[in-house]
Scaffold this motif. Structure first.
Motif, short mmCIF file in Angstrom:
data_model
loop_
_atom_site.label_atom_id
_atom_site.label_comp_id
_atom_site.label_asym_id
_atom_site.label_seq_id
_atom_site.Cartn_x
_atom_site.Cartn_y
_atom_site.Cartn_z
N GLU A 44 -2.95 0.09 7.00
CA GLU A 44 -3.59 -0.87 7.90
C GLU A 44 -3.98 -2.14 7.14
OE1 GLU A 44 -6.83 1.39 9.51
OE2 GLU A 44 -5.57 2.40 11.00
N GLU A 46 -2.57 -3.22 4.43
CA GLU A 46 -1.32 -3.89 4.09
C GLU A 46 -0.81 -4.69 5.29
OE1 GLU A 46 3.26 -2.89 2.70
OE2 GLU A 46 1.81 -1.27 2.82
N GLU A 47 -0.87 -4.12 6.48
CA GLU A 47 -0.41 -4.82 7.68
C GLU A 47 -1.28 -6.05 7.95
OE1 GLU A 47 1.94 -5.90 10.69
OE2 GLU A 47 2.34 -4.28 9.27
N LYS A 50 -0.27 -8.67 5.52
CA LYS A 50 1.00 -9.28 5.91
C LYS A 50 0.78 -10.30 7.02
CE LYS A 50 4.21 -5.54 4.80
NZ LYS A 50 5.12 -4.52 5.36
N GLN A 51 -0.06 -9.95 8.00
CA GLN A 51 -0.34 -10.88 9.09
C GLN A 51 -1.05 -12.12 8.57
OE1 GLN A 51 -2.54 -8.50 11.87
NE2 GLN A 51 -0.73 -7.38 12.58
#
Length: 117
Positions: A44, A46-47, A50-51
């Motif tokens: 989560e 990491e996501e 990334k966003q």
């Protein structure tokens, strides 16, 4: 009688091992669940990163485009300023020539007038 004792001893040992194995299994299961939760949180994070990186990349792209537009506009303004400065200089030189000619006319006309004193 020896075979019976061996079977009974093996059964007693097997009854003792399952609780230890069950405890070890429970510890491993809990550890596995904990690791799975940590992995989920890590994914989560990491996501989200990334966003955030994508949003930052987009802002950078917009800023670069704005910089290019500003540089282009600045170049156009500089060219216009140079043109205006040249026109101003030409007008100034023309006025200076007119003034010089007018002064010469005045000097020549005052020199040709009789002195009334």
């Amino acid at each position: 009688m020896a075979p019976t004792i061996a079977v009974a001893t093996a059964q007693l040992q097997s009854h003792r091992q399952p609780p230890t194995a069950a405890v070890d299994e429970e510890v491993l299961r809990r550890r596995n669940e904990e690791l799975e939760r940590e992995l989920k949180r890590s994914l989560e994070r990491e996501e989200k990163m990334k966003q955030e990186l994508q949003r930052t990349w987009e802002r950078l792209r917009v800023a670069e485009e704005a910089e290019e537009r500003l540089c282009s506009q600045l170049g156009e303004l500089e060219a216009e300023a140079v043109d205006q400065a040249r026109a101003y200089r030409a007008r100034l030189l023309g006025l200076m020539d007119q003034l010089s000619a007018a002064q010469k006319v005045l000097q020549s006309s005052s020199a040709s007038l009789p002195n009334s004193q």
